[in-house]
Design a protein around this motif. Structure first.
Motif, PDB file in Angstrom:
ATOM      1  N   ILE A 222       0.963  -1.219   0.331  1.00  0.00           N
ATOM      2  CA  ILE A 222       0.561   0.051  -0.188  1.00  0.00           C
ATOM      3  C   ILE A 222       1.077   1.417  -0.174  1.00  0.00           C
ATOM      4  N   ALA A 223       0.526   2.186  -0.913  1.00  0.00           N
ATOM      5  CA  ALA A 223       1.791   3.574  -0.791  1.00  0.00           C
ATOM      6  C   ALA A 223       0.254   4.632  -0.718  1.00  0.00           C
ATOM      7  N   ILE A 224       1.258   5.871   0.267  1.00  0.00           N
ATOM      8  CA  ILE A 224       0.281   6.605   0.430  1.00  0.00           C
ATOM      9  C   ILE A 224       0.443   7.951   0.362  1.00  0.00           C
ATOM     10  N   GLY A 225       0.469   9.064  -0.978  1.00  0.00           N
ATOM     11  CA  GLY A 225       1.186   9.706  -0.751  1.00  0.00           C
ATOM     12  C   GLY A 225       0.127  11.226  -1.801  1.00  0.00           C
ATOM     13  N   ASP A 226       1.391  12.331  -2.002  1.00  0.00           N
ATOM     14  CA  ASP A 226       0.429  13.845  -1.888  1.00  0.00           C
ATOM     15  C   ASP A 226       0.880  14.271  -3.282  1.00  0.00           C
ATOM     16  N   ASN A 227       2.003  14.034  -3.715  1.00  0.00           N
ATOM     17  CA  ASN A 227       2.605  15.285  -4.908  1.00  0.00           C
ATOM     18  C   ASN A 227       3.209  14.771  -5.772  1.00  0.00           C
ATOM     19  N   ASN A 228       3.953  15.086  -6.408  1.00  0.00           N
ATOM     20  CA  ASN A 228       4.536  13.900  -8.290  1.00  0.00           C
ATOM     21  C   ASN A 228       5.270  13.727  -7.540  1.00  0.00           C
ATOM     22  N   ASN A 229       6.153  13.392  -6.823  1.00  0.00           N
ATOM     23  CA  ASN A 229       7.161  12.716  -6.594  1.00  0.00           C
ATOM     24  C   ASN A 229       6.706  11.500  -5.812  1.00  0.00           C
ATOM     25  N   ASP A 230       5.515  11.429  -6.049  1.00  0.00           N
ATOM     26  CA  ASP A 230       4.750   9.465  -5.736  1.00  0.00           C
ATOM     27  C   ASP A 230       4.229   8.991  -6.613  1.00  0.00           C
ATOM     28  N   LEU A 231       4.352   9.703  -8.023  1.00  0.00           N
ATOM     29  CA  LEU A 231       3.675   9.109  -8.625  1.00  0.00           C
ATOM     30  C   LEU A 231       3.700   7.735  -9.273  1.00  0.00           C
ATOM     31  N   GLU A 232       5.017   7.117  -9.457  1.00  0.00           N
ATOM     32  CA  GLU A 232       5.677   6.134  -9.148  1.00  0.00           C
ATOM     33  C   GLU A 232       5.212   4.974  -8.657  1.00  0.00           C
TER      34      GLU A 232
END
Length: 276
Positions: A222-232
């Motif tokens: 499970i991955a949780i993020g908010d920004n463009n370096n989280d896309l991958e």
């Protein structure tokens, strides 16, 4: 494990996911992380920050490891298992392009950093401290202390900033064929800032390698993020979750969107997926 016998491995961005932009952590967040780990799940940080930039209030929550430098470094179970540095020639070329474009920047490694004077001034404004005022030697305050000599063999990632919103486009034109360039990493700066890494060095690629190394499956991630370096990592994980305060690109890359950080978005996502 309550609610599910399936062991999950969870990767959490810091800024905008754990740590709000005012420097606070919602009380529900540490509680959710600690409960998930107590239930047998693995919880790791996955951040664009390098290890020495991570605030103590974050690390004190307790984690099973960290993907740092946007995928350049990975520590798991107390051991650094991945390190991906820029070739010296690549770093030198990148710095020379920044200088030619009149940009300020930070060169970042696992135990190394070099910040231009202009970037130090920007960080002082961001941290709300005046010249000569003491700051923490952890987190972003580390850049405001004694700057080490410039080197080109210790860098994994660079963060840049300029005086106008054309900085990102200028860097993309100059080095985009050789490096990965993303924008939106410094709060309030938009396309006046960004970060640069070597191609294929992403949070997602590091997560793939780590999950394989420890014998788990990406379907369990499970991955949780908010920004463009989280896309991958949002696209790669079995479940990618964007914060409600995230960028449009993050929300489009994710499988689902949780509440914003200031509405207990992380804890709500943990509860929804049976980690608590």
């Amino acid at each position: 494990m309550p609610r599910t016998a399936r062991r999950r491995i969870v990767f959490l961005d810091i800024d905008g996911t754990i740590l709000d932009h005012d420097g606070t952590i919602p009380p529900s967040t540490p509680d959710a992380i600690r409960r998930a780990r107590a239930n047998g799940h693995l919880v790791l940080l996955a951040t664009g920050r390098t290890p020495y930039e991570v605030d103590v209030q974050v690390t004190d929550i307790g984690f099973d490891g960290i993907v740092a430098g946007a995928g350049a470094f990975v520590e798991y179970d107390g051991e650094w298992v991945i390190e991906r540095l820029m070739p010296e020639a690549s770093c030198r070329r990148l710095r020379e392009e920044f200088d030619a474009l009149g940009l300020d920047y930070v060169l970042q490694g696992r135990e190394y950093f070099y910040a231009t004077a202009g970037m130090q001034r920007h960080l002082r404004r961001q941290l709300g401290v005046s010249d000569g005022e003491g700051v923490s030697d952890r987190g972003l305050g580390r850049y405001l202390g004694e700057i080490p000599p410039l080197r080109h063999d210790r860098t994994a990632k660079a963060v840049f900033s300029g005086d106008d919103l054309g900085a990102y486009d200028a860097v993309q034109r100059a080095v985009g064929a050789e490096f990965t360039v993303i924008t939106g990493t410094i709060p309030g700066m938009g396309t006046a800032s960004g970060e640069v890494s070597m191609p294929a060095v992403t949070k997602g690629s590091a997560i793939r390698e780590l999950v394989d190394r420890i014998g788990m499956d990406l379907a369990d991630a499970i991955a949780i993020g908010d920004n463009n370096n989280d896309l991958e990592m949002l696209e790669l994980a079995g479940v990618g979750i964007a914060m409600g305060n995230g960028t449009l690109q993050a929300k489009e890359a994710a499988d689902e969107v949780t509440a914003p950080i200031d509405e207990d978005g992380l804890a709500k996502a943990f509860a929804r997926h049976g980690l608590l």
